[in-house]
Design a protein around this motif. Structure first.
Motif, short mmCIF file in Angstrom:
data_model
loop_
_atom_site.label_atom_id
_atom_site.label_comp_id
_atom_site.label_asym_id
_atom_site.label_seq_id
_atom_site.Cartn_x
_atom_site.Cartn_y
_atom_site.Cartn_z
N ARG A 243 1.96 4.58 0.93
CA ARG A 243 0.84 5.48 1.18
C ARG A 243 -0.47 4.71 1.34
O ARG A 243 -1.29 5.02 2.22
N LEU A 244 -0.65 3.68 0.51
CA LEU A 244 -1.85 2.86 0.60
C LEU A 244 -1.95 2.17 1.96
O LEU A 244 -3.00 2.19 2.61
N LEU A 245 -0.85 1.56 2.38
CA LEU A 245 -0.84 0.84 3.66
C LEU A 245 -1.04 1.79 4.84
O LEU A 245 -1.73 1.45 5.81
N GLN A 246 -0.43 2.96 4.77
CA GLN A 246 -0.60 3.93 5.85
C GLN A 246 -2.05 4.39 5.94
O GLN A 246 -2.57 4.60 7.05
N GLN A 247 -2.70 4.55 4.80
CA GLN A 247 -4.11 4.92 4.80
C GLN A 247 -4.96 3.82 5.43
O GLN A 247 -5.85 4.08 6.24
N TRP A 248 -4.67 2.57 5.05
CA TRP A 248 -5.38 1.43 5.66
C TRP A 248 -5.16 1.40 7.16
O TRP A 248 -6.09 1.12 7.93
N GLU A 249 -3.92 1.64 7.58
CA GLU A 249 -3.60 1.59 9.01
C GLU A 249 -4.36 2.66 9.79
O GLU A 249 -4.80 2.43 10.92
N GLN A 250 -4.52 3.83 9.20
CA GLN A 250 -5.27 4.89 9.85
C GLN A 250 -6.74 4.52 9.97
O GLN A 250 -7.39 4.81 10.98
N GLU A 251 -7.28 3.89 8.93
CA GLU A 251 -8.68 3.50 8.93
C GLU A 251 -8.94 2.31 9.86
O GLU A 251 -10.01 2.23 10.49
N ALA A 252 -7.98 1.41 9.93
CA ALA A 252 -8.14 0.21 10.76
C ALA A 252 -6.80 -0.12 11.42
O ALA A 252 -6.03 -0.92 10.88
N PRO A 253 -6.49 0.51 12.55
CA PRO A 253 -5.21 0.25 13.23
C PRO A 253 -5.00 -1.25 13.48
O PRO A 253 -5.91 -1.95 13.91
N GLY A 254 -3.78 -1.70 13.21
CA GLY A 254 -3.45 -3.11 13.38
C GLY A 254 -3.48 -3.89 12.09
O GLY A 254 -3.12 -5.08 12.06
N ARG A 255 -3.89 -3.25 10.99
CA ARG A 255 -4.02 -3.98 9.73
C ARG A 255 -2.66 -4.43 9.20
O ARG A 255 -2.53 -5.55 8.71
#
Length: 291
Positions: A243-255
Motif C-alpha cells: 500500500r505504501l509503495l502504491q501510494q508513492w507510485e501514484q504521487e510520483a509515477p516511476g518511483r
C-alpha cells in the motif's frame, strides 16, 4: 417502400455494430500483442543479464494458479519456441489440500495447452493451521513448507532450475520489508543458489511490473485460483508495504522502477557495512578506491 427502407436501416445498423465490435477486437488484440512484446523483451533481458537459462536446462516452473505464475509459464513457453537454445519445461503445482481448492482447474488448463505437468500432493495446510494461531501470519511457515516440497521434487527428478513468478514489485516490496521489519538491506535476487546448494532458483519476471502482469493475465483470461490461506489475511506486513509503495507510485509515477534500479546500482562505500567495505583500511594518506 417505407418498410423496405426500415429493413435497410436495420441492416446498416447491424453492419455498423459488427464493424465497431470488429474494430474493438482488433484494438484489444493489438494491445495484447504490444503488451506481450514488452513482457517478452523484459523476460529475455532478465534471462540474458543473469544467465538464467542455458542449453539443456530442465526447468521446473512453479505454478500456483495466480496471475504471476500463469504469466511466467506463458512467457517461458513463448521463449522456448523462439530461443536459439533447447531447454525443457515442466509445470509443477503443489496441492496443499486447502479446503475447497478447485484441484481440477490447473490440470485441465495445462492439458488444454499441451504442457507437461505434475501435481505434488502434500497436506501442508493442516500443518500450518495446526502450528499457527488463527490471528497470526501464516506466510512464513507456509512458504518454508512449500519451498521444501518443491526443492525436494526438483532434486529427486533432475530439474536443475526452479522458475518462480516473482516480479519487480515483489523484489522492491521485499527490500522494504527487510529494512522496515528486519533491519537488513536485502531483497530477492533474480537468480540464486538455494541454501542446500542443490537447486538454482530463477525469477524471469524480475524486470516486469505487477500492473503489466495483471493486465496481461486478464487479457489472456487465465483461470485464476485465489489463495484463501495466507493471501486473505488482514494486516500482513507485505500488504502494508504494498500500500505504501502504491501510494508513492501514484504521487510520483516511476518511483518503484527507480527503487528497483537502485538494487542494481550499489555503492558500498556510501553505505555503512564495514564487513563489505574496509573503511578502516584507508586514511588521508592512502589511495581511495571507489566501490
Amino acid at each position: 417502400m417505407s418498410q423496405q427502407f426500415k429493413n435497410i436501416g436495420i441492416i446498416t445498423e447491424l453492419k455498423a455494430s459488427d464493424k465497431a465490435q470488429s474494430d474493438q477486437t482488433r484494438s484489444e488484440t493489438l494491445s495484447l500483442q504490444q503488451l506481450q512484446k514488452r513482457l517478452r523483451h523484459q523476460v529475455g533481458r532478465a534471462v540474458m543479464d543473469y544467465k538464467m537459462i542455458e542449453e539443456g536446462d530442465r526447468i521446473m516452473v512453479c505454478l500456483s494458479g495466480g496471475k504471476d505464475s500463469y504469466t511466467l509459464l506463458d512467457l517461458l513457453l513463448i521463449l522456448q519456441k523462439h530461443a536459439p537454445i533447447s531447454f525443457e519445461i515442466l509445470a509443477v503445482n503443489l496441492d496443499q489440500k486447502q479446503p475447497g481448492f478447485p484441484e481440477e482447474i490447473l490440470p485441465q488448463y495445462l492439458e488444454s495447452i499441451g504442457v507437461p505437468y505434475h501435481i505434488i500432493e502434500q497436506d501442508t495446510y493442516s500443518i500450518v493451521t495446526e502450528k499457527i494461531a488463527p490471528d497470526k501470519t501464516m506466510c512464513s511457515l507456509c512458504s518454508r513448507l512449500r519451498r521444501g516440497s518443491l526443492y525436494t521434487f526438483a532434486k529427486e527428478h533432475g530439474y536443475n532450475k526452479i522458475a518462480l513468478g516473482h516480479h519487480r514489485d515483489d523484489i522492491v516490496e521485499t527490500l522494504f520489508m527487510n529494512m522496515f521489519f528486519g533491519g537488513t538491506m536485502k531483497a530477492m535476487p533474480p537468480k540464486l543458489r538455494s541454501d542446500d546448494a542443490d537447486n538454482i532458483v530463477i525469477r524471469p519476471l524480475s524486470y516486469c511490473s505487477e500492473t503489466d502482469i495483471a493486465t496481461y493475465a486478464a487479457m489472456r483470461e487465465f483461470p485464476i485460483i485465489p489463495c484463501n490461506l495466507c493471501g486473505s489475511q488482514e494486516g500482513l506486513q507485505r500488504q502494508e508495504v504494498k500500500r505504501l509503495l502504491q501510494q508513492w507510485e501514484q504521487e510520483a509515477p516511476g518511483r518503484i522502477e527507480n527503487i528497483f534500479r537502485a538494487t542494481k546500482n550499489i555503492r558500498l562505500s556510501q553505505l555503512c557495512d564495514a564487513n563489505l567495505f574496509d573503511f578502516a583500511e584507508f586514511s588521508t594518506n592512502s589511495e581511495y578506491v571507489k566501490s
